[in-house]
Write a protein that holds these residues in place. Structure first.
Motif, PDB file in Angstrom:
ATOM      1  N   ALA A 245      61.281  41.984 -14.658  1.00 39.94           N
ATOM      2  CA  ALA A 245      62.570  41.701 -14.019  1.00 39.94           C
ATOM      3  C   ALA A 245      62.751  42.462 -12.709  1.00 39.94           C
ATOM      4  O   ALA A 245      63.253  41.917 -11.722  1.00 39.94           O
ATOM      5  CB  ALA A 245      63.703  42.013 -14.985  1.00 39.94           C
ATOM      6  N   ASP A 246      62.320  43.727 -12.678  1.00 42.98           N
ATOM      7  CA  ASP A 246      62.495  44.530 -11.470  1.00 42.98           C
ATOM      8  C   ASP A 246      61.665  44.021 -10.298  1.00 42.98           C
ATOM      9  O   ASP A 246      61.959  44.327  -9.135  1.00 42.98           O
ATOM     10  CB  ASP A 246      62.130  45.989 -11.752  1.00 42.98           C
ATOM     11  CG  ASP A 246      63.160  46.694 -12.620  1.00 42.98           C
ATOM     12  OD1 ASP A 246      64.283  46.153 -12.743  1.00 42.98           O
ATOM     13  OD2 ASP A 246      62.849  47.762 -13.174  1.00 42.98           O
ATOM     14  N   ASP A 247      60.605  43.254 -10.595  1.00 40.42           N
ATOM     15  CA  ASP A 247      59.748  42.727  -9.522  1.00 40.42           C
ATOM     16  C   ASP A 247      60.374  41.526  -8.814  1.00 40.42           C
ATOM     17  O   ASP A 247      59.970  41.197  -7.692  1.00 40.42           O
ATOM     18  CB  ASP A 247      58.393  42.286 -10.094  1.00 40.42           C
ATOM     19  CG  ASP A 247      57.602  43.434 -10.690  1.00 40.42           C
ATOM     20  OD1 ASP A 247      57.689  44.547 -10.153  1.00 40.42           O
ATOM     21  OD2 ASP A 247      56.912  43.206 -11.704  1.00 40.42           O
ATOM     22  N   SER A 249      62.821  39.580  -6.687  1.00 42.58           N
ATOM     23  CA  SER A 249      63.846  39.840  -5.666  1.00 42.58           C
ATOM     24  C   SER A 249      65.003  38.865  -5.783  1.00 42.58           C
ATOM     25  O   SER A 249      66.173  39.255  -5.704  1.00 42.58           O
ATOM     26  CB  SER A 249      63.221  39.750  -4.270  1.00 42.58           C
ATOM     27  OG  SER A 249      62.122  40.618  -4.143  1.00 42.58           O
ATOM     28  N   ILE A 270      67.204  39.415 -15.597  1.00 43.56           N
ATOM     29  CA  ILE A 270      67.572  39.873 -14.261  1.00 43.56           C
ATOM     30  C   ILE A 270      69.085  39.827 -14.065  1.00 43.56           C
ATOM     31  O   ILE A 270      69.789  39.019 -14.671  1.00 43.56           O
ATOM     32  CB  ILE A 270      66.863  39.062 -13.158  1.00 43.56           C
ATOM     33  CG1 ILE A 270      67.407  37.635 -13.077  1.00 43.56           C
ATOM     34  CG2 ILE A 270      65.364  39.053 -13.359  1.00 43.56           C
ATOM     35  CD1 ILE A 270      66.910  36.889 -11.859  1.00 43.56           C
ATOM     36  N   ASP A 271      69.565  40.697 -13.214  1.00 44.57           N
ATOM     37  CA  ASP A 271      70.988  40.791 -12.921  1.00 44.57           C
ATOM     38  C   ASP A 271      71.439  39.595 -12.093  1.00 44.57           C
ATOM     39  O   ASP A 271      70.688  39.101 -11.241  1.00 44.57           O
ATOM     40  CB  ASP A 271      71.272  42.087 -12.161  1.00 44.57           C
ATOM     41  CG  ASP A 271      72.756  42.364 -12.026  1.00 44.57           C
ATOM     42  OD1 ASP A 271      73.358  41.873 -11.045  1.00 44.57           O
ATOM     43  OD2 ASP A 271      73.301  43.051 -12.903  1.00 44.57           O
ATOM     44  N   LYS A 274      70.942  39.145  -8.324  1.00 45.52           N
ATOM     45  CA  LYS A 274      69.680  38.648  -7.773  1.00 45.52           C
ATOM     46  C   LYS A 274      69.568  37.131  -7.847  1.00 45.52           C
ATOM     47  O   LYS A 274      68.503  36.588  -7.551  1.00 45.52           O
ATOM     48  CB  LYS A 274      68.498  39.254  -8.536  1.00 45.52           C
ATOM     49  CG  LYS A 274      68.278  40.744  -8.324  1.00 45.52           C
ATOM     50  CD  LYS A 274      67.017  41.157  -9.073  1.00 45.52           C
ATOM     51  CE  LYS A 274      66.633  42.588  -8.779  1.00 45.52           C
ATOM     52  NZ  LYS A 274      65.359  42.953  -9.458  1.00 45.52           N
ATOM     53  N   ASN A 307      59.347  40.118  -0.493  1.00 41.19           N
ATOM     54  CA  ASN A 307      60.266  39.670  -1.549  1.00 41.19           C
ATOM     55  C   ASN A 307      59.575  38.660  -2.452  1.00 41.19           C
ATOM     56  O   ASN A 307      58.921  37.725  -1.967  1.00 41.19           O
ATOM     57  CB  ASN A 307      61.508  39.019  -0.946  1.00 41.19           C
ATOM     58  CG  ASN A 307      62.581  40.009  -0.535  1.00 41.19           C
ATOM     59  OD1 ASN A 307      63.596  39.615   0.011  1.00 41.19           O
ATOM     60  ND2 ASN A 307      62.390  41.294  -0.789  1.00 41.19           N
TER      61      ASN A 307
END
Length: 328
Positions: A245-247, A249, A270-271, A274, A307
């Protein structure tokens, strides 16, 4: 050789059809539409003399201007649409004429709401093969032309618009289009379709009286299928490319329903910050939704080199898919 996006543009008609406007002609309400779909308004191309090729030509001209090139440098134009100006010639050929791209060949691609992803993947193959250097990929729709404005279950969902990208060779193999996974299942055709206008049901008094030239949808069935398919393909694209998830963008999803978008983001972990969302302003513009989102992110200078973008869609056919690209 990878294909990368080097320019973007969008075009939305000026006229707005709001939920309050629909309240005046339908048994519906702003609250009902917003809570179930996330849509507040949509754009409508009211001029009967202008169609999808007009929308797409505006996009093409803006991309050419932004990139600082001439129309003669374009090798290929692909237009993804389910609302072509006419059965033939193709909308892409009309765009080619309108912008003066005398050295380009052109064709339409019909993938409904997944059309842009299908076209983007197709266009990238010409770059990857080394046979083309500049490919215009545009998603455009005049959805108002196939809407039954007495059917409150469908007409509140769709709007008109177009957007697109220019594909060129990436700077290196680690940028641009890195992965694509596309699907189709014709068994879903019975749930989302337009019967009239083709060779099976050419236009007659009977087809017009039977309202066969409008979009028909089994909303509950399509919603159920879309939630599963979009979430599954998004996770599959992440797993295929060893992304967490952090990857990611940005998730850039087809704008069909806000609840579907939220479910996809949740499944990916993911949030929502994003996630590209503009369904509130434009509704579902079918093949145009994803490129409109890309263009808006680009215009806001939110897209930066390196990104990781994940694009996912679901549409009639059924068609669905996901693309992973790294911005350069």
């Amino acid at each position: 050789m990878k294909a990368a996006i080097t320019a973007t543009a969008k075009y939305l008609p000026d006229d707005i059809l709001s939920n309050q406007d629909l309240e005046k002609i339908l048994d519906t309400s702003d609250e009902w539409i917003r809570t179930r779909t996330g849509i507040s308004e949509r754009r409508i191309l009211k001029d009967p003399e202008k169609a999808t090729s007009f929308l797409c030509s505006q996009v093409a001209e803006r991309i050419i201007e932004k990139r600082g090139i001439s129309a003669e440098e374009i090798d290929l134009i692909i237009v993804a649409t389910m609302t072509p100006d006419m059965i033939f010639p193709s909308t892409a050929c009309l765009v080619q004429k309108n912008i003066g791209a005398s050295n380009a060949w052109a064709f339409d691609l019909s993938g409904a709401c997944s059309g842009f992803l299908f076209a983007l993947n197709t266009g990238s193959q010409f770059i990857a093969a080394g046979t083309h250097r500049k490919v215009l990929v545009i998603g455009g729709e005049k959805m108002s032309s196939v809407m039954d404005y007495t059917d409150r279950n469908t007409c509140v969902l769709f709007g008109d618009g177009a957007a697109g990208v220019l594909l060129e060779p990436a700077k290196d193999e680690n940028h641009g289009m890195l992965d694509a996974k596309l699907h189709a299942d014709g068994r879903g055709g019975e749930h989302l379709y337009m019967q009239g206008g083709g060779s099976r049901h050419p236009a007659t008094h009977e087809t017009v009286d039977g309202r066969m030239h409008y979009l028909h949808q089994d909303g509950k069935q399509v919603f159920k299928s879309a939630v599963t398919a979009m979430a599954d393909i998004a996770v599959e694209i992440m797993e295929r490319n060893n992304l967490v998830a952090d990857d990611v963008s940005y998730l850039i999803p087809h704008q069909a329903n806000k609840r579907i978008i939220q479910a996809t983001a949740e499944r990916m972990g993911i949030d929502m910050a994003k996630v590209a969302i503009n369904i509130d302003k434009y509704g579902n513009t079918s093949a145009a939704t994803i490129p409109i989102c890309i263009a808006e992110l680009d215009e806001a200078r939110k897209l930066q080199p390196e990104n990781n973008l994940i694009l996912v869609s679901f549409g009639a056919g059924y068609t669905w898919g996901g693309i992973y690209l790294k911005w350069q």
